[in-house]
Scaffold this motif. Structure first.
Motif, mmCIF file in Angstrom:
data_model
loop_
_atom_site.group_PDB
_atom_site.id
_atom_site.type_symbol
_atom_site.label_atom_id
_atom_site.label_comp_id
_atom_site.label_asym_id
_atom_site.label_seq_id
_atom_site.Cartn_x
_atom_site.Cartn_y
_atom_site.Cartn_z
ATOM 1 N N ALA A 1 9.390 1.989 0.139
ATOM 2 C CA ALA A 1 8.169 1.886 0.939
ATOM 3 C C ALA A 1 8.466 1.329 2.325
ATOM 4 C CB ALA A 1 7.151 0.998 0.224
ATOM 5 N N ALA A 2 9.324 0.297 2.393
ATOM 6 C CA ALA A 2 9.692 -0.270 3.695
ATOM 7 C C ALA A 2 10.405 0.766 4.553
ATOM 8 C CB ALA A 2 10.567 -1.503 3.500
ATOM 9 N N LEU A 3 11.305 1.542 3.959
ATOM 10 C CA LEU A 3 12.030 2.565 4.718
ATOM 11 C C LEU A 3 11.104 3.704 5.141
ATOM 12 C CD1 LEU A 3 15.386 2.789 2.718
ATOM 13 C CD2 LEU A 3 14.911 1.524 4.813
ATOM 14 N N SER A 4 10.094 3.984 4.325
ATOM 15 C CA SER A 4 9.120 5.011 4.703
ATOM 16 C C SER A 4 8.356 4.608 5.959
ATOM 17 C CB SER A 4 8.150 5.247 3.538
ATOM 18 O OG SER A 4 7.118 6.140 3.901
ATOM 19 N N LEU A 5 8.010 3.323 6.051
ATOM 20 C CA LEU A 5 7.261 2.825 7.205
ATOM 21 C C LEU A 5 8.164 2.507 8.393
ATOM 22 C CD1 LEU A 5 4.828 0.369 5.355
ATOM 23 C CD2 LEU A 5 4.297 2.657 6.221
ATOM 24 N N PHE A 6 9.446 2.273 8.141
ATOM 25 C CA PHE A 6 10.383 1.823 9.183
ATOM 26 C C PHE A 6 11.715 2.528 8.935
ATOM 27 C CE2 PHE A 6 11.105 -2.370 11.718
ATOM 28 C CZ PHE A 6 11.980 -1.739 12.579
ATOM 29 N N PRO A 7 11.792 3.846 9.208
ATOM 30 C CA PRO A 7 12.984 4.626 8.843
ATOM 31 C C PRO A 7 14.277 4.148 9.511
ATOM 32 C CG PRO A 7 11.143 6.069 9.395
ATOM 33 C CD PRO A 7 10.730 4.679 9.774
ATOM 34 N N GLU A 8 14.145 3.493 10.665
ATOM 35 C CA GLU A 8 15.346 3.052 11.375
ATOM 36 C C GLU A 8 16.160 2.041 10.582
ATOM 37 O OE1 GLU A 8 11.969 3.286 14.523
ATOM 38 O OE2 GLU A 8 12.189 2.981 12.364
ATOM 39 N N LEU A 9 15.539 1.394 9.600
ATOM 40 C CA LEU A 9 16.278 0.424 8.793
ATOM 41 C C LEU A 9 17.407 1.072 8.011
ATOM 42 C CD1 LEU A 9 13.356 -1.754 7.361
ATOM 43 C CD2 LEU A 9 14.804 -2.223 9.348
ATOM 44 N N ARG B 1 0.844 -1.220 0.000
ATOM 45 C CA ARG B 1 0.000 0.000 0.000
ATOM 46 C C ARG B 1 0.863 1.248 0.000
ATOM 47 N NH1 ARG B 1 -3.197 -3.128 3.598
ATOM 48 N NH2 ARG B 1 -2.278 -2.111 5.424
ATOM 49 N N GLU B 2 1.951 1.218 0.750
ATOM 50 C CA GLU B 2 2.854 2.368 0.770
ATOM 51 C C GLU B 2 3.552 2.523 -0.581
ATOM 52 O OE1 GLU B 2 4.886 5.668 2.719
ATOM 53 O OE2 GLU B 2 2.922 4.675 2.788
ATOM 54 N N PHE B 3 3.897 1.417 -1.211
ATOM 55 C CA PHE B 3 4.461 1.474 -2.566
ATOM 56 C C PHE B 3 3.491 2.184 -3.504
ATOM 57 C CE2 PHE B 3 4.576 -0.267 -6.856
ATOM 58 C CZ PHE B 3 5.902 -0.100 -7.226
ATOM 59 N N ASP B 4 2.212 1.809 -3.423
ATOM 60 C CA ASP B 4 1.201 2.440 -4.281
ATOM 61 C C ASP B 4 1.072 3.925 -3.974
ATOM 62 O OD1 ASP B 4 0.672 0.021 -5.541
ATOM 63 O OD2 ASP B 4 -0.997 -0.479 -4.205
ATOM 64 N N ARG B 5 1.120 4.270 -2.694
ATOM 65 C CA ARG B 5 1.007 5.685 -2.315
ATOM 66 C C ARG B 5 2.188 6.481 -2.875
ATOM 67 N NH1 ARG B 5 2.666 9.518 1.066
ATOM 68 N NH2 ARG B 5 4.278 8.209 2.026
ATOM 69 N N LEU B 6 3.397 5.929 -2.736
ATOM 70 C CA LEU B 6 4.582 6.626 -3.232
ATOM 71 C C LEU B 6 4.600 6.702 -4.763
ATOM 72 C CD1 LEU B 6 7.304 5.090 -0.857
ATOM 73 C CD2 LEU B 6 6.286 7.372 -0.718
ATOM 74 N N ALA B 7 3.893 5.779 -5.422
ATOM 75 C CA ALA B 7 3.891 5.739 -6.887
ATOM 76 C C ALA B 7 2.797 6.604 -7.506
ATOM 77 C CB ALA B 7 3.722 4.298 -7.360
ATOM 78 N N GLU B 8 1.943 7.187 -6.670
ATOM 79 C CA GLU B 8 0.839 7.992 -7.204
ATOM 80 C C GLU B 8 1.380 9.109 -8.099
ATOM 81 O OE1 GLU B 8 -1.617 9.515 -4.109
ATOM 82 O OE2 GLU B 8 -2.271 7.530 -3.424
#
Length: 303
Positions: free
Chosen positions: A226-234, A183-190
């Motif tokens: 998208a993963a880094l957007s949801l979990f920036p500490e990575l 879902r975050e991938f889709d949001r970032l791809a809008e």
């Protein structure tokens, strides 16, 4: 009588993601490599279907019929007109919600174990068909080795690998939901065109040659932003691995496990040691790939 199946984790050395389809899935070019971190799934005849689990993060594994291992038993039993009356025990070592297909591995393991226990004689093609019904990553967990997954990842083409690759995996302090990452991938791809996913020729050539340096230059994951957007500490974990000498650092699949490609075992141990003291992850594992897919360890007679 019981049957135990050992089934490996996976790392995505390439994960190219297309735009969302009308059915909500995404077309993928997903280059899988099976790596030597394993769950073991044991099935034993029982009065009714039940699931138990032991090992790291076992408390996070669902023990009802939503568990992919339970769903696999139900699917195979349904095809052969029998009740899925087995006790499925999962000895967990693959990270839970870590982007390494642990749940998918358990589904493939239970399917193969039930097939052996019940003596159904299902063909490889039939088992793969059931795997695809269970989830996009389940077929690869059955097959192992290295493969290109297309469609939503379930259509597999085996790939040639010319050597062994050494990996370090850093486990994060919490999990990430795969649907949430998409879902975050889709949001970032809008608002932008998402290209059709295509396997990288340099990456496939690097795998075939067993060339760790060339593979490191080609590793990619379209879900990483998208993963880094949801979990920036990575971001800190990735940086720590690179600083320790990893050839490549990437989020594994939908995350949050991070994967570090190294040149050899000594380099892997050095990167692992640095990550353990970095304060950026909760656990670190070293593994090699490719390895075999789901494998029966304790075969049983048909019953």
């Amino acid at each position: 009588m019981s049957v135990t199946v050992r089934v490996p984790a996976k790392v995505n050395v390439q994960l190219a993601v297309g735009a969302a389809r009308p059915d909500g899935f995404h077309d993928l070019a997903n280059v899988f490599l099976a790596v030597g971190l394993y769950d073991e799934v044991t099935v034993t005849p029982a009065d009714e279907l039940r699931v138990t689990c032991a090992g790291p993060d076992a408390d996070q594994v669902p023990l009802d019929r939503t568990n992919l291992a339970a769903r696999a038993a139900i699917a195979l039993a349904g095809r052969y007109g029998r009740s899925p009356d087995v006790h499925v025990h999962i000895a967990k070592d693959i990270p839970v919600a870590g982007g390494m297909a642990g749940g998918s591995a358990d589904g493939a393991g239970a399917l193969l174990a039930c097939d052996a226990l019940w003596g159904t004689g299902a063909s490889r093609a039939e088992l793969l068909e059931i795997c695809a019904e269970l989830g996009s990553d389940v077929p690869f967990s059955l097959v192992g080795g290295a493969a290109l997954g297309t469609g939503r990842g379930e259509v597999l083409t085996p790939l040639e690998v010319g050597g062994t690759f050494h990996w370090v995996f850093a486990m994060a302090a919490r999990g990430l939901s795969t649907p949430a990452v998409f879902r975050e991938f889709d949001r970032l791809a809008e608002g932008r065109d998402v290209p059709e996913p295509v396997a990288s020729r340099p990456l496939l050539d690097a795998l075939a040659a067993g060339d760790a340096d060339a593979l490191a230059a080609a590793v990619s994951n379209d879900l990483q932003p998208a993963a880094l957007s949801l979990f920036p500490e990575l971001t800190d974990t990735l940086a720590a691995g690179r600083a320790a000498g990893a050839l490549a650092a990437v989020v594994s699949g939908s995350g949050p496990t991070t994967a570090f490609l190294t040149r050899d075992l000594a380099s892997a141990e050095a990167v692992a040691g640095a990550l353990r003291v970095s304060g950026t992850c909760r656990a670190v594992r070293v593994a090699v790939g490719p390895v075999a897919g789901a494998t029966v360890l304790e075969p049983a007679a048909s019953g």
